[in-house]
Design a protein around this motif. Structure first.
Motif, short mmCIF file in Angstrom:
data_model
loop_
_atom_site.label_atom_id
_atom_site.label_comp_id
_atom_site.label_asym_id
_atom_site.label_seq_id
_atom_site.Cartn_x
_atom_site.Cartn_y
_atom_site.Cartn_z
N LEU A 95 -0.53 -10.05 11.49
CA LEU A 95 -0.10 -9.06 12.47
C LEU A 95 0.78 -7.98 11.83
O LEU A 95 0.55 -6.78 12.02
CB LEU A 95 0.67 -9.75 13.60
N ILE A 96 1.78 -8.40 11.08
CA ILE A 96 2.71 -7.45 10.48
C ILE A 96 2.01 -6.54 9.48
O ILE A 96 2.19 -5.31 9.49
CB ILE A 96 3.87 -8.19 9.78
N ALA A 98 -1.15 -5.87 9.39
CA ALA A 98 -2.13 -5.04 10.12
C ALA A 98 -1.44 -3.83 10.74
O ALA A 98 -1.96 -2.70 10.69
CB ALA A 98 -2.83 -5.87 11.19
N VAL A 99 -0.27 -4.07 11.33
CA VAL A 99 0.48 -2.96 11.95
C VAL A 99 0.87 -1.92 10.90
O VAL A 99 0.69 -0.71 11.10
CB VAL A 99 1.74 -3.50 12.66
N ILE A 100 1.39 -2.39 9.78
CA ILE A 100 1.77 -1.46 8.70
C ILE A 100 0.54 -0.74 8.16
O ILE A 100 0.56 0.48 7.95
CB ILE A 100 2.49 -2.21 7.56
N VAL A 102 -2.38 -0.06 9.62
CA VAL A 102 -2.91 0.93 10.56
C VAL A 102 -2.03 2.17 10.58
O VAL A 102 -2.53 3.31 10.56
CB VAL A 102 -3.01 0.33 11.98
N GLN A 103 -0.72 1.99 10.63
CA GLN A 103 0.20 3.12 10.66
C GLN A 103 0.11 3.95 9.39
O GLN A 103 0.14 5.19 9.44
CB GLN A 103 1.64 2.62 10.85
N TRP A 104 -0.04 3.30 8.27
CA TRP A 104 -0.17 4.04 7.02
C TRP A 104 -1.51 4.77 6.94
O TRP A 104 -1.60 5.87 6.40
CB TRP A 104 -0.01 3.08 5.83
N ALA A 117 7.26 4.11 9.76
CA ALA A 117 6.47 2.96 10.18
C ALA A 117 7.12 1.66 9.71
O ALA A 117 7.18 0.66 10.45
CB ALA A 117 5.05 3.07 9.64
N LYS A 120 10.26 1.00 11.81
CA LYS A 120 9.92 0.47 13.13
C LYS A 120 9.61 -1.03 13.07
O LYS A 120 10.07 -1.81 13.91
CB LYS A 120 8.72 1.22 13.71
N VAL A 121 8.84 -1.42 12.06
CA VAL A 121 8.51 -2.85 11.90
C VAL A 121 9.77 -3.66 11.66
O VAL A 121 9.97 -4.73 12.26
CB VAL A 121 7.50 -3.04 10.74
N THR A 125 11.09 -6.51 14.38
CA THR A 125 11.14 -7.90 13.94
C THR A 125 12.59 -8.40 13.87
O THR A 125 12.84 -9.59 14.10
CB THR A 125 10.47 -8.07 12.56
#
Length: 228
Positions: A95-96, A98-100, A102-104, A117, A120-121, A125
């Motif tokens: 999850l972590i 994937a989030v990073i 996608v944002q990148w 980005a 924010k993570v 967290t």
């Protein structure tokens, strides 16, 4: 000996915890600070190849923050066992990243946006970690932290905690372990087969029988018996 060990650890954490607000707060104003998070991530994984999860002891700013500021506020309950299950840990790891990722991908080439980005993570967290720390114990987040999970995997068997036959299973070691691990459960094997050990040495100093020590004994025969 225990008092000295705890004071030494606390002094080190007083130098490193400041890195958390520096990025989690300062990063919203200066997004490039977010890239410092990459250094922490690389440090945790890189050091694991020789010393297991040692980075998470006092070098991790967030871990130091949890120990210093949540200990007196935490309910200090046992964390539910499913938190340490591998499906849950792998879920958070994917999850972590994937989030990073996608944002990148969406902001590639925009350095401030990429840095933000990461900020924010870290912020989200950390808030989750504080909530878990208040409900359970201060380091509850560390049991599902993606970098901790990777350090566990890559550092398994590095600088292991040895459990001598003189161990009587009193459980004092667990009381002083930041992650509430239970070295005395491994007294029959003679070596702690738990990759989440932070190598902080608190349990070694606390053991009334002086039955714990760090060594280089191989864990290859213990992998199948690791308690998760």
């Amino acid at each position: 000996m225990l008092r000295e060990k705890l004071l030494e650890r606390r002094k080190r954490q007083l130098y490193t915890w400041i890195g958390l607000p520096l990025v989690a707060v300062g990063g919203w104003f200066y997004p490039w600070l977010g890239f410092l998070l990459l250094g922490c991530m690389l440090g945790a994984v890189g050091l694991s190849f020789s010393r297991g999860r040692a980075w998470c002891d006092w070098m991790c700013p967030r871990g130091a923050f949890f120990d210093l500021f949540l200990s007196s506020l935490s309910a200090k309950r046992s964390t539910p066992a499913f938190f340490r299950s591998w499906p849950v840990r792998i879920f958070f790891l994917i999850l972590i990243f994937a989030v990073i990722g996608v944002q990148w991908y969406l902001n590639w080439g925009n350095i401030p946006a990429m840095g933000l980005a990461l900020v924010k993570v870290l912020t989200v967290t950390t808030l989750v970690g504080v909530l878990l720390g208040l409900i359970f114990h201060p380091r509850a987040w560390c049991l599902i932290c993606p970098m901790g999970t990777l350090a566990n995997l890559f550092g398994r068997g590095k600088k292991p905690l040895l459990v001598a036959p003189s161990c009587v299973g009193c459980g004092v070691c667990s009381r002083f372990c930041p992650l509430k691990l239970q070295p005395h459960f491994f007294r029959q094997q003679g070596v702690m087969g738990d990759g989440d050990c932070l190598k902080c040495g608190s349990c070694v100093a606390a053991c009334p029988r002086q039955a714990l020590s760090f060594g280089e004994k191989s864990l290859s025969r213990q992998v199948g018996s690791v308690r998760l």
